[in-house]
Motif scaffolding. Structure first.
Motif, PDB file in Angstrom:
ATOM      1  N   ASP A 170       0.799  -1.168   0.019  1.00 41.28           N
ATOM      2  CA  ASP A 170      -0.035   0.176  -0.115  1.00 41.28           C
ATOM      3  C   ASP A 170       0.991   1.263   0.169  1.00 41.28           C
ATOM      4  OD1 ASP A 170      -1.740   2.049   0.360  1.00 41.28           O
ATOM      5  OD2 ASP A 170      -2.816   1.095   2.189  1.00 41.28           O
ATOM      6  N   LYS A 179      -0.331   4.230  -1.059  1.00 41.62           N
ATOM      7  CA  LYS A 179      -1.572   5.419  -1.166  1.00 41.62           C
ATOM      8  C   LYS A 179      -0.953   6.659  -0.479  1.00 41.62           C
ATOM      9  CE  LYS A 179      -4.951   3.056   0.384  1.00 41.62           C
ATOM     10  NZ  LYS A 179      -5.688   2.034   0.614  1.00 41.62           N
ATOM     11  N   GLY A 180      -1.139   7.760  -1.301  1.00 40.79           N
ATOM     12  CA  GLY A 180      -0.643   9.048  -0.594  1.00 40.79           C
ATOM     13  C   GLY A 180       0.599   9.441  -0.880  1.00 40.79           C
ATOM     14  N   ASP A 213      -9.814   6.808  -8.030  1.00 42.69           N
ATOM     15  CA  ASP A 213      -8.573   7.533  -7.699  1.00 42.69           C
ATOM     16  C   ASP A 213      -7.424   6.620  -7.346  1.00 42.69           C
ATOM     17  OD1 ASP A 213      -9.697   9.877  -8.435  1.00 42.69           O
ATOM     18  OD2 ASP A 213     -10.043  10.513  -6.270  1.00 42.69           O
ATOM     19  N   VAL A 214      -7.746   5.226  -7.428  1.00 43.43           N
ATOM     20  CA  VAL A 214      -6.857   4.383  -6.654  1.00 43.43           C
ATOM     21  C   VAL A 214      -6.325   3.544  -8.040  1.00 43.43           C
ATOM     22  CG1 VAL A 214      -6.508   2.161  -5.422  1.00 43.43           C
ATOM     23  CG2 VAL A 214      -7.759   4.151  -4.479  1.00 43.43           C
ATOM     24  N   TYR A 215      -5.152   3.087  -7.968  1.00 43.13           N
ATOM     25  CA  TYR A 215      -4.423   2.443  -9.123  1.00 43.13           C
ATOM     26  C   TYR A 215      -3.632   1.197  -8.755  1.00 43.13           C
ATOM     27  CZ  TYR A 215      -4.878   7.204 -10.838  1.00 43.13           C
ATOM     28  OH  TYR A 215      -5.588   8.360 -11.311  1.00 43.13           O
ATOM     29  N   LYS A 216      -4.088   0.277  -9.182  1.00 46.59           N
ATOM     30  CA  LYS A 216      -3.625  -1.164  -8.679  1.00 46.59           C
ATOM     31  C   LYS A 216      -2.837  -1.705 -10.011  1.00 46.59           C
ATOM     32  CE  LYS A 216      -7.521  -1.928  -5.810  1.00 46.59           C
ATOM     33  NZ  LYS A 216      -8.917  -3.037  -5.523  1.00 46.59           N
ATOM     34  N   ILE A 223      -0.661  -0.947  -4.382  1.00 40.11           N
ATOM     35  CA  ILE A 223      -2.042   0.260  -4.420  1.00 40.11           C
ATOM     36  C   ILE A 223      -1.707   1.377  -4.245  1.00 40.11           C
ATOM     37  CG2 ILE A 223      -4.231   0.650  -3.449  1.00 40.11           C
ATOM     38  CD1 ILE A 223      -4.322  -2.348  -2.371  1.00 40.11           C
ATOM     39  N   ALA A 224      -1.865   2.024  -5.272  1.00 42.84           N
ATOM     40  CA  ALA A 224      -1.408   3.615  -5.025  1.00 42.84           C
ATOM     41  C   ALA A 224      -2.481   4.655  -5.345  1.00 42.84           C
ATOM     42  CB  ALA A 224      -0.160   3.875  -6.312  1.00 42.84           C
ATOM     43  N   THR A 225      -2.134   5.750  -5.018  1.00 46.44           N
ATOM     44  CA  THR A 225      -2.980   6.819  -5.457  1.00 46.44           C
ATOM     45  C   THR A 225      -2.308   7.920  -6.502  1.00 46.44           C
ATOM     46  OG1 THR A 225      -2.543   7.841  -3.339  1.00 46.44           O
ATOM     47  CG2 THR A 225      -4.561   7.053  -3.555  1.00 46.44           C
ATOM     48  N   ASP A 226      -1.080   7.758  -6.649  1.00 43.49           N
ATOM     49  CA  ASP A 226      -0.290   8.961  -7.810  1.00 43.49           C
ATOM     50  C   ASP A 226      -0.711   8.316  -9.057  1.00 43.49           C
ATOM     51  OD1 ASP A 226       1.342  10.292  -8.956  1.00 43.49           O
ATOM     52  OD2 ASP A 226       3.135   9.220  -8.233  1.00 43.49           O
TER      53      ASP A 226
END
Length: 81
Positions: A12, A14-15, A71-74, A41-44
């Motif tokens: 994870d 994220k952020g 807004d989430v990239y897997k 799992i990323a948000t960028d």
């Protein structure tokens, strides 16, 4: 997600923004055994091209799939050797 593989570990990030998703993905992949799959799992939004480019230029890994879910990239990366 495809049913052709099983996720061995989830990372994870994220952020976090570039370059941290790539740095942490590489660290996590190094800890896996060959054939294991890492879910990142990323948000960028830049992680889509960053992880694709990293996997393409890195021996011993294969990018299996990328999924954009709002807004989430897997990202699903397999260690191949």
């Amino acid at each position: 997600m495809s049913s052709e593989y099983t996720v061995s570990e989830t990372l994870d990030v994220k952020g976090q923004s570039c370059p941290m998703p790539i740095v942490k993905t590489k660290q996590a992949i190094d800890d896996l055994e060959a054939t294991e799959v890492l879910e990142v799992i990323a948000t960028d939004s830049g992680s889509m091209s960053d992880i694709d480019g990293w996997a393409t230029g890195t021996d011993g890994v294969e990018l299996l799939e990328q999924v954009e879910d709002g807004d989430v990239y897997k990202h699903y990366v397999q260690k191949t050797s």
